[in-house]
Design a protein around this motif. Structure first.
Motif, short mmCIF file in Angstrom:
data_model
loop_
_atom_site.label_atom_id
_atom_site.label_comp_id
_atom_site.label_asym_id
_atom_site.label_seq_id
_atom_site.Cartn_x
_atom_site.Cartn_y
_atom_site.Cartn_z
N HIS A 1 13.37 -27.27 -13.86
CA HIS A 1 12.29 -28.23 -14.10
C HIS A 1 11.09 -27.57 -14.75
O HIS A 1 10.21 -28.26 -15.29
CB HIS A 1 11.85 -28.87 -12.78
CG HIS A 1 12.79 -29.93 -12.29
ND1 HIS A 1 12.83 -31.20 -12.83
CD2 HIS A 1 13.73 -29.92 -11.33
CE1 HIS A 1 13.75 -31.91 -12.21
NE2 HIS A 1 14.31 -31.15 -11.29
N GLY A 2 11.00 -26.24 -14.71
CA GLY A 2 9.82 -25.58 -15.23
C GLY A 2 10.15 -24.35 -16.04
O GLY A 2 10.25 -24.40 -17.27
N LEU A 3 10.35 -23.23 -15.36
CA LEU A 3 10.57 -21.95 -16.03
C LEU A 3 11.68 -22.00 -17.07
O LEU A 3 11.57 -21.41 -18.14
CB LEU A 3 10.88 -20.88 -14.97
CG LEU A 3 11.19 -19.48 -15.47
CD1 LEU A 3 9.96 -18.84 -16.08
CD2 LEU A 3 11.73 -18.61 -14.33
N ASP B 1 13.57 -25.26 -21.01
CA ASP B 1 13.93 -25.21 -22.42
C ASP B 1 15.38 -24.79 -22.64
O ASP B 1 15.85 -24.77 -23.78
CB ASP B 1 13.00 -24.24 -23.16
CG ASP B 1 13.08 -22.83 -22.61
OD1 ASP B 1 13.09 -22.67 -21.37
OD2 ASP B 1 13.14 -21.88 -23.42
N LEU B 2 16.09 -24.44 -21.57
CA LEU B 2 17.46 -23.94 -21.70
C LEU B 2 18.48 -25.04 -21.45
O LEU B 2 18.28 -25.91 -20.61
CB LEU B 2 17.70 -22.79 -20.71
CG LEU B 2 16.81 -21.55 -20.86
CD1 LEU B 2 17.12 -20.54 -19.76
CD2 LEU B 2 17.00 -20.93 -22.24
N GLY B 3 19.58 -24.97 -22.21
CA GLY B 3 20.69 -25.88 -21.99
C GLY B 3 21.72 -25.23 -21.09
O GLY B 3 21.40 -24.42 -20.23
N PHE B 4 22.99 -25.57 -21.32
CA PHE B 4 24.05 -25.06 -20.47
C PHE B 4 25.15 -24.36 -21.26
O PHE B 4 26.28 -24.24 -20.81
CB PHE B 4 24.64 -26.20 -19.62
CG PHE B 4 23.67 -26.70 -18.58
CD1 PHE B 4 23.61 -26.11 -17.33
CD2 PHE B 4 22.80 -27.74 -18.87
CE1 PHE B 4 22.71 -26.55 -16.36
CE2 PHE B 4 21.89 -28.19 -17.92
CZ PHE B 4 21.85 -27.60 -16.66
N GLU C 1 25.24 -18.80 -23.63
CA GLU C 1 24.06 -17.99 -23.92
C GLU C 1 22.86 -18.44 -23.09
O GLU C 1 22.14 -17.60 -22.54
CB GLU C 1 23.73 -18.09 -25.41
CG GLU C 1 22.53 -17.25 -25.83
CD GLU C 1 22.24 -17.33 -27.32
OE1 GLU C 1 21.15 -16.89 -27.72
OE2 GLU C 1 23.09 -17.85 -28.06
N ASP C 2 22.66 -19.74 -22.99
CA ASP C 2 21.54 -20.26 -22.22
C ASP C 2 21.70 -19.97 -20.72
O ASP C 2 20.73 -19.69 -20.02
CB ASP C 2 21.38 -21.76 -22.44
CG ASP C 2 20.66 -22.09 -23.74
OD1 ASP C 2 20.23 -21.15 -24.43
OD2 ASP C 2 20.53 -23.28 -24.07
N ARG C 3 22.92 -20.03 -20.24
CA ARG C 3 23.15 -19.73 -18.83
C ARG C 3 22.85 -18.28 -18.52
O ARG C 3 22.28 -17.95 -17.48
CB ARG C 3 24.59 -20.08 -18.45
CG ARG C 3 24.85 -21.58 -18.36
CD ARG C 3 26.30 -21.89 -18.07
NE ARG C 3 26.49 -23.31 -17.83
CZ ARG C 3 27.68 -23.86 -17.59
NH1 ARG C 3 28.77 -23.11 -17.54
NH2 ARG C 3 27.77 -25.17 -17.39
N ARG C 4 23.21 -17.40 -19.44
CA ARG C 4 22.89 -15.97 -19.25
C ARG C 4 21.38 -15.76 -19.23
O ARG C 4 20.85 -15.01 -18.41
CB ARG C 4 23.53 -15.13 -20.37
CG ARG C 4 25.02 -14.89 -20.20
CD ARG C 4 25.52 -13.80 -21.14
NE ARG C 4 25.36 -14.17 -22.54
CZ ARG C 4 26.27 -14.84 -23.25
NH1 ARG C 4 27.41 -15.22 -22.67
NH2 ARG C 4 26.07 -15.14 -24.51
N GLU C 5 20.68 -16.44 -20.15
CA GLU C 5 19.23 -16.32 -20.20
C GLU C 5 18.58 -16.89 -18.94
O GLU C 5 17.59 -16.35 -18.44
CB GLU C 5 18.69 -17.02 -21.45
CG GLU C 5 17.17 -17.09 -21.55
CD GLU C 5 16.49 -15.72 -21.60
OE1 GLU C 5 15.26 -15.67 -21.42
OE2 GLU C 5 17.18 -14.69 -21.80
#
Length: 206
Positions: free
Chosen positions: A74-76, A79-82, A85-89
């Motif tokens: 919801h915050g931090l 901006d990431l999806g699923f 690459e986004d899950r690793r980030e």
């Protein structure tokens, strides 16, 4: 005071070492900082066990913070999806936050699926030896599907969610977790007792 340790991304960024350090904060709180990393399938009970454990520790007078997978989205990490690459980030960011909270002298409880061993190892490597405790909330897939608290398995089975862990995306079980909770049909309080016993044995709490 300014340390000579430089960022890997920019030679002009240096780490500032402050007079009030982790050792002081830990002594002030009368506890040993650590990160309890709860991992397991969706619906395994990670957040439930972590939440009850945090309540138990608070009643005992310890200073904690619970990082939950949905909450940080919801915050931090909004901006990431699923994607992979986004899950690793997502895990990298949470690891960095958990590290800072441990530096503040807290006992940090982090509840994330974190399906891949190398991602969990990434967070472990951020922390001093003995400060990262992997907690495997081991609940069989069929039980997680039966619970399905968010209706995600139903959507995954219907093809509405792709790359869902346990269905069409792999979950790599921990090989040697510090805490292994057989959580399928065990009482939550009993699982929390097991966690407390490990924390006492490792002298993180008294």
């Amino acid at each position: 005071m300014t340390s000579v340790v430089r960022s890997a991304n920019n030679d002009n960024i240096v780490w500032h070492t402050h007079q009030i350090d982790k050792a002081f904060r830990a002594e002030q709180k009368k506890q040993q900082p650590c990160v309890l990393w709860f991992t397991g399938l969706s619906g395994a009970g990670k957040s439930t066990v972590a939440g009850v454990l945090e309540h138990r520790l608070a009643e005992m007078g310890y200073h904690t913070y619970l990082l939950d997978g949905d909450n940080v989205r919801h915050g931090l990490c909004q901006d990431l999806g699923f994607s992979a690459e986004d899950r690793r980030e997502n895990i990298r960011r949470i690891g960095e936050v958990a590290k800072l909270m441990a530096d503040a002298g807290l006992i940090v409880l982090s509840a994330f699926i974190s399906p891949h061993r190398h991602e969990r190892q990434l967070v472990r490597d951020m922390l001093p030896s003995g400060e990262f405790l992997e907690v495997f909330v081991d609940t069989p897939l069929d039980e997680c599907e039966r619970r399905d608290p968010k209706g995600l398995y139903k959507k995954a089975r219907a093809g509405e969610i792709k790359q869902f862990t346990g269905i069409d995306s792999e979950y790599e079980k921990p090989l040697d977790a510090e805490v292994h909770l057989s959580a399928g049909h065990n009482d939550v309080q009993r699982l929390v007792d097991q966690c407390v016993d490990v924390l006492k044995a490792r002298k993180i709490i008294e």
